[in-house]
Design a protein around this motif. Sequence first.
Motif, PDB file in Angstrom:
ATOM      1  N   GLY A 206       0.865  -1.328  -5.706  1.00  0.00           N
ATOM      2  CA  GLY A 206      -0.129  -0.306  -5.309  1.00  0.00           C
ATOM      3  C   GLY A 206      -1.447  -1.111  -5.117  1.00  0.00           C
ATOM      4  N   SER A 207      -2.634  -0.491  -5.191  1.00  0.00           N
ATOM      5  CA  SER A 207      -3.798  -0.743  -5.011  1.00  0.00           C
ATOM      6  C   SER A 207      -4.533  -1.980  -5.767  1.00  0.00           C
ATOM      7  CB  SER A 207      -4.727   0.467  -4.815  1.00  0.00           C
ATOM      8  OG  SER A 207      -4.467   1.222  -3.603  1.00  0.00           O
ATOM      9  N   ILE A 208      -5.215  -2.875  -5.451  1.00  0.00           N
ATOM     10  CA  ILE A 208      -5.652  -3.650  -6.618  1.00  0.00           C
ATOM     11  C   ILE A 208      -7.087  -2.947  -7.086  1.00  0.00           C
ATOM     12  CG2 ILE A 208      -6.959  -5.838  -6.394  1.00  0.00           C
ATOM     13  CD1 ILE A 208      -4.548  -7.117  -4.854  1.00  0.00           C
ATOM     14  N   PRO A 209      -7.543  -2.901  -8.154  1.00  0.00           N
ATOM     15  CA  PRO A 209      -8.734  -2.395  -8.394  1.00  0.00           C
ATOM     16  C   PRO A 209      -9.879  -2.917  -7.717  1.00  0.00           C
ATOM     17  CG  PRO A 209      -7.316  -3.033 -10.573  1.00  0.00           C
ATOM     18  CD  PRO A 209      -6.680  -3.648  -9.408  1.00  0.00           C
ATOM     19  N   GLU A 210     -10.577  -1.994  -7.229  1.00  0.00           N
ATOM     20  CA  GLU A 210     -11.808  -2.283  -6.556  1.00  0.00           C
ATOM     21  C   GLU A 210     -12.755  -3.537  -6.956  1.00  0.00           C
ATOM     22  OE1 GLU A 210     -15.403  -0.137  -3.889  1.00  0.00           O
ATOM     23  OE2 GLU A 210     -13.230   0.928  -4.287  1.00  0.00           O
ATOM     24  N   GLU A 211     -12.983  -3.491  -8.387  1.00  0.00           N
ATOM     25  CA  GLU A 211     -13.770  -4.623  -8.816  1.00  0.00           C
ATOM     26  C   GLU A 211     -13.126  -5.683  -9.179  1.00  0.00           C
ATOM     27  OE1 GLU A 211     -11.531  -2.567 -12.468  1.00  0.00           O
ATOM     28  OE2 GLU A 211     -12.300  -2.036 -10.617  1.00  0.00           O
ATOM     29  N   MET A 212     -11.960  -5.847  -8.933  1.00  0.00           N
ATOM     30  CA  MET A 212     -11.357  -7.296  -8.931  1.00  0.00           C
ATOM     31  C   MET A 212     -11.295  -7.873  -7.347  1.00  0.00           C
ATOM     32  SD  MET A 212     -10.164  -8.214 -11.529  1.00  0.00           S
ATOM     33  CE  MET A 212     -11.754  -7.755 -12.349  1.00  0.00           C
TER      34      MET A 212
ATOM     35  N   ARG B 198       9.580 -12.365  -2.247  1.00  0.00           N
ATOM     36  CA  ARG B 198       9.872 -11.301  -3.340  1.00  0.00           C
ATOM     37  C   ARG B 198       8.376 -10.323  -3.170  1.00  0.00           C
ATOM     38  NH1 ARG B 198       8.135 -11.213  -8.828  1.00  0.00           N
ATOM     39  NH2 ARG B 198       7.620 -13.311  -8.788  1.00  0.00           N
ATOM     40  N   THR B 199       7.256 -10.967  -2.926  1.00  0.00           N
ATOM     41  CA  THR B 199       6.170 -10.058  -2.898  1.00  0.00           C
ATOM     42  C   THR B 199       6.147  -9.136  -1.714  1.00  0.00           C
ATOM     43  OG1 THR B 199       4.580 -11.812  -4.141  1.00  0.00           O
ATOM     44  CG2 THR B 199       3.470 -10.177  -2.487  1.00  0.00           C
ATOM     45  N   GLY B 200       6.599  -9.678  -0.598  1.00  0.00           N
ATOM     46  CA  GLY B 200       6.969  -8.837   0.701  1.00  0.00           C
ATOM     47  C   GLY B 200       5.746  -8.726   1.756  1.00  0.00           C
ATOM     48  N   ARG B 201       6.172  -8.492   2.561  1.00  0.00           N
ATOM     49  CA  ARG B 201       5.064  -8.051   3.833  1.00  0.00           C
ATOM     50  C   ARG B 201       3.816  -7.185   3.440  1.00  0.00           C
ATOM     51  NH1 ARG B 201       4.013  -5.379   8.468  1.00  0.00           N
ATOM     52  NH2 ARG B 201       5.933  -4.019   8.097  1.00  0.00           N
ATOM     53  N   LYS B 202       4.168  -6.150   3.055  1.00  0.00           N
ATOM     54  CA  LYS B 202       3.357  -5.091   2.809  1.00  0.00           C
ATOM     55  C   LYS B 202       2.101  -5.574   1.641  1.00  0.00           C
ATOM     56  CE  LYS B 202       6.062  -0.940   4.086  1.00  0.00           C
ATOM     57  NZ  LYS B 202       6.355   0.256   3.621  1.00  0.00           N
ATOM     58  N   ARG B 203       2.714  -6.276   0.676  1.00  0.00           N
ATOM     59  CA  ARG B 203       1.673  -6.442  -0.158  1.00  0.00           C
ATOM     60  C   ARG B 203       0.827  -7.735   0.290  1.00  0.00           C
ATOM     61  NH1 ARG B 203       4.396  -7.127  -6.020  1.00  0.00           N
ATOM     62  NH2 ARG B 203       6.336  -6.498  -5.072  1.00  0.00           N
ATOM     63  N   LEU B 204       1.596  -8.552   1.041  1.00  0.00           N
ATOM     64  CA  LEU B 204       0.815  -9.905   1.708  1.00  0.00           C
ATOM     65  C   LEU B 204      -0.322  -9.407   2.541  1.00  0.00           C
ATOM     66  CD1 LEU B 204       0.745 -12.769   1.585  1.00  0.00           C
ATOM     67  CD2 LEU B 204       2.070 -12.801   3.538  1.00  0.00           C
TER      68      LEU B 204
ATOM     69  N   GLU C  68      -7.107  -0.912  12.626  1.00  0.00           N
ATOM     70  CA  GLU C  68      -5.573  -0.497  12.979  1.00  0.00           C
ATOM     71  C   GLU C  68      -4.861  -0.067  11.798  1.00  0.00           C
ATOM     72  OE1 GLU C  68      -1.336  -2.925  14.142  1.00  0.00           O
ATOM     73  OE2 GLU C  68      -3.536  -3.430  15.486  1.00  0.00           O
ATOM     74  N   TRP C  69      -5.205  -0.936  10.567  1.00  0.00           N
ATOM     75  CA  TRP C  69      -4.573  -0.694   9.334  1.00  0.00           C
ATOM     76  C   TRP C  69      -4.984   0.347   8.700  1.00  0.00           C
ATOM     77  CZ3 TRP C  69      -4.883  -6.481   7.108  1.00  0.00           C
ATOM     78  CH2 TRP C  69      -3.753  -7.205   7.905  1.00  0.00           C
TER      79      TRP C  69
ATOM     80  N   ASP D 207      -0.031   4.204   8.638  1.00  0.00           N
ATOM     81  CA  ASP D 207       0.707   5.123   7.546  1.00  0.00           C
ATOM     82  C   ASP D 207       1.042   4.458   6.232  1.00  0.00           C
ATOM     83  OD1 ASP D 207       1.188   6.939   9.321  1.00  0.00           O
ATOM     84  OD2 ASP D 207       3.184   6.097  10.224  1.00  0.00           O
ATOM     85  N   ASP D 208       0.835   3.384   5.785  1.00  0.00           N
ATOM     86  CA  ASP D 208       0.683   2.769   4.589  1.00  0.00           C
ATOM     87  C   ASP D 208      -0.529   3.032   3.682  1.00  0.00           C
ATOM     88  OD1 ASP D 208       0.576   0.992   2.443  1.00  0.00           O
ATOM     89  OD2 ASP D 208       1.987  -0.761   3.627  1.00  0.00           O
ATOM     90  N   VAL D 209      -0.542   3.933   2.943  1.00  0.00           N
ATOM     91  CA  VAL D 209      -1.619   4.505   2.192  1.00  0.00           C
ATOM     92  C   VAL D 209      -2.398   3.225   1.498  1.00  0.00           C
ATOM     93  CG1 VAL D 209      -2.171   6.176   0.480  1.00  0.00           C
ATOM     94  CG2 VAL D 209      -0.641   6.734   1.830  1.00  0.00           C
ATOM     95  N   VAL D 210      -1.584   2.285   0.834  1.00  0.00           N
ATOM     96  CA  VAL D 210      -2.519   1.331   0.127  1.00  0.00           C
ATOM     97  C   VAL D 210      -3.040   0.329   1.156  1.00  0.00           C
ATOM     98  CG1 VAL D 210      -1.998  -0.687  -1.324  1.00  0.00           C
ATOM     99  CG2 VAL D 210      -0.924   1.577  -1.871  1.00  0.00           C
ATOM    100  N   LEU D 211      -2.425  -0.088   2.052  1.00  0.00           N
ATOM    101  CA  LEU D 211      -2.986  -0.838   3.021  1.00  0.00           C
ATOM    102  C   LEU D 211      -4.303  -0.080   3.778  1.00  0.00           C
ATOM    103  CD1 LEU D 211      -3.164  -3.605   4.581  1.00  0.00           C
ATOM    104  CD2 LEU D 211      -1.541  -2.723   5.964  1.00  0.00           C
ATOM    105  N   ALA D 212      -3.976   1.090   4.137  1.00  0.00           N
ATOM    106  CA  ALA D 212      -5.091   1.782   4.759  1.00  0.00           C
ATOM    107  C   ALA D 212      -6.418   1.854   4.067  1.00  0.00           C
ATOM    108  CB  ALA D 212      -4.590   3.407   5.056  1.00  0.00           C
ATOM    109  N   GLU D 213      -6.162   2.209   2.606  1.00  0.00           N
ATOM    110  CA  GLU D 213      -7.143   2.279   1.609  1.00  0.00           C
ATOM    111  C   GLU D 213      -7.988   0.811   1.622  1.00  0.00           C
ATOM    112  OE1 GLU D 213      -9.430   1.451  -1.700  1.00  0.00           O
ATOM    113  OE2 GLU D 213      -7.250   1.021  -1.796  1.00  0.00           O
ATOM    114  N   THR D 214      -7.126  -0.216   1.360  1.00  0.00           N
ATOM    115  CA  THR D 214      -7.540  -1.489   1.181  1.00  0.00           C
ATOM    116  C   THR D 214      -8.519  -1.974   2.676  1.00  0.00           C
ATOM    117  OG1 THR D 214      -5.786  -2.004  -0.085  1.00  0.00           O
ATOM    118  CG2 THR D 214      -7.058  -3.839   0.813  1.00  0.00           C
ATOM    119  N   ALA D 215      -7.889  -1.731   3.885  1.00  0.00           N
ATOM    120  CA  ALA D 215      -8.553  -2.017   4.993  1.00  0.00           C
ATOM    121  C   ALA D 215      -9.756  -1.213   5.109  1.00  0.00           C
ATOM    122  CB  ALA D 215      -7.603  -1.674   6.108  1.00  0.00           C
ATOM    123  N   THR D 216      -9.819   0.116   4.808  1.00  0.00           N
ATOM    124  CA  THR D 216     -10.983   0.819   4.796  1.00  0.00           C
ATOM    125  C   THR D 216     -12.205   0.071   4.009  1.00  0.00           C
ATOM    126  OG1 THR D 216      -9.758   2.934   5.227  1.00  0.00           O
ATOM    127  CG2 THR D 216     -12.087   2.903   4.486  1.00  0.00           C
TER     128      THR D 216
END
Length: 367
Positions: free
Chosen positions: A238-244, A309-315, A337-338, A342-351
């Motif tokens: 999921g999302s990494i805490p913003e303060e981190m 194991r971590t996978g492309r999405k988390r990377l 673009e991210w 549609d990837d909610v976690v990636l979209a939020e992180t990219a924003t």
Amino acid sequence: MRARIVARSLEAGFHAAAIAPAPESGSEGERLLRERFLAFIAQGRGAEMHYLQRADEQGNMLRTSIHTAFPWARSVVLCAFNYNAAASRSIDPAGKSEGWIARYAWSGDGEKATDYHNVLLAKLRAVEQTIQDAAPGVQTRSYVDTGPLVERHFAQLAGLGWIGKNTCVMSQELGSWLLLGVIVTSLEVQSGAVLGPAADRCGSCTRCIDACPTDALIAPRQMDAGRCIAYLTIEKKGSIPEEMRAPMGRQIFGCDICQDVCPWNRKSPVGGDEGMHARDELINPSLHWIAEMGNAEFRAHFRGSPLERTGRKRLHRNTAIAMGNSGDVTFLPKLKEWAAGDDVVLAETATWAIAEIQRKSSEGLLC
């Protein structure tokens, strides 16, 4: 027997080996390990790594005592592999568009990626076979980071090294770039077969604690895994805490900072062997290159490696954070673009990353 085991370990490709006695059930040593481990879990320092809490049918956590998982255990063979490479460090100057992958994950055999779990387990099996041949009927179990026991605890008991203030096993001869394989055995430890616990040689140094960007090292030899960059980039879903995020810098898989600053690693010898050579493209990798990877290219480069194991999405999630921290405006098209994907976690992180780059631009923080 000890000499035979150590010799076979070195022959198999390990760089050091030793034997630790299994603390007797109910002993002071076992009690201290249990109390420390239970406190670690109770204080939430294991974060979301719930596998650490695996228990038997009576509810006893397996890692609190070797006898919980292995009632027959009498000794543990520790085999250490030095994975240091002749390459730059994570703390050395790097380009804004370059990320960082932990040193242990650089491994490959020619063009093929490798995972240290598999490479070292094959070596460990050879040592295990030597034990079984020498002592027919002996019970054994081999593990490389997958067994229900605290490996570094036994590494210290065996005399392989001490536990440093960064929580890594430290060897005076090899430094801390060590991967451990263990063989639990039913062999009784004879007098003179154990070197004894290694002396603590960290002294008054606190460079690892001072250098940790996320304050994961909350005290000497105490870590809050939930704050560790290695945990955040590899284990955290999921999302990494913003303060981190800002403290993560350019780390996209794992972290070597607390080892790179350690004085004991200044003269750490170069290790590795066949199957564990550093892959040049993973040393200071281009964030643009990582970001453009589709599923097929990700599999082509990382199938059979720790990154699989971590996978492309988390990377990509981690890469977006590194992009935001870089302040490099050339990353904006990919981030946008991210952000629209549609990837909610990636979209939020990219924003978040877009906002970081724009903030740094408006404040004149870009080079």
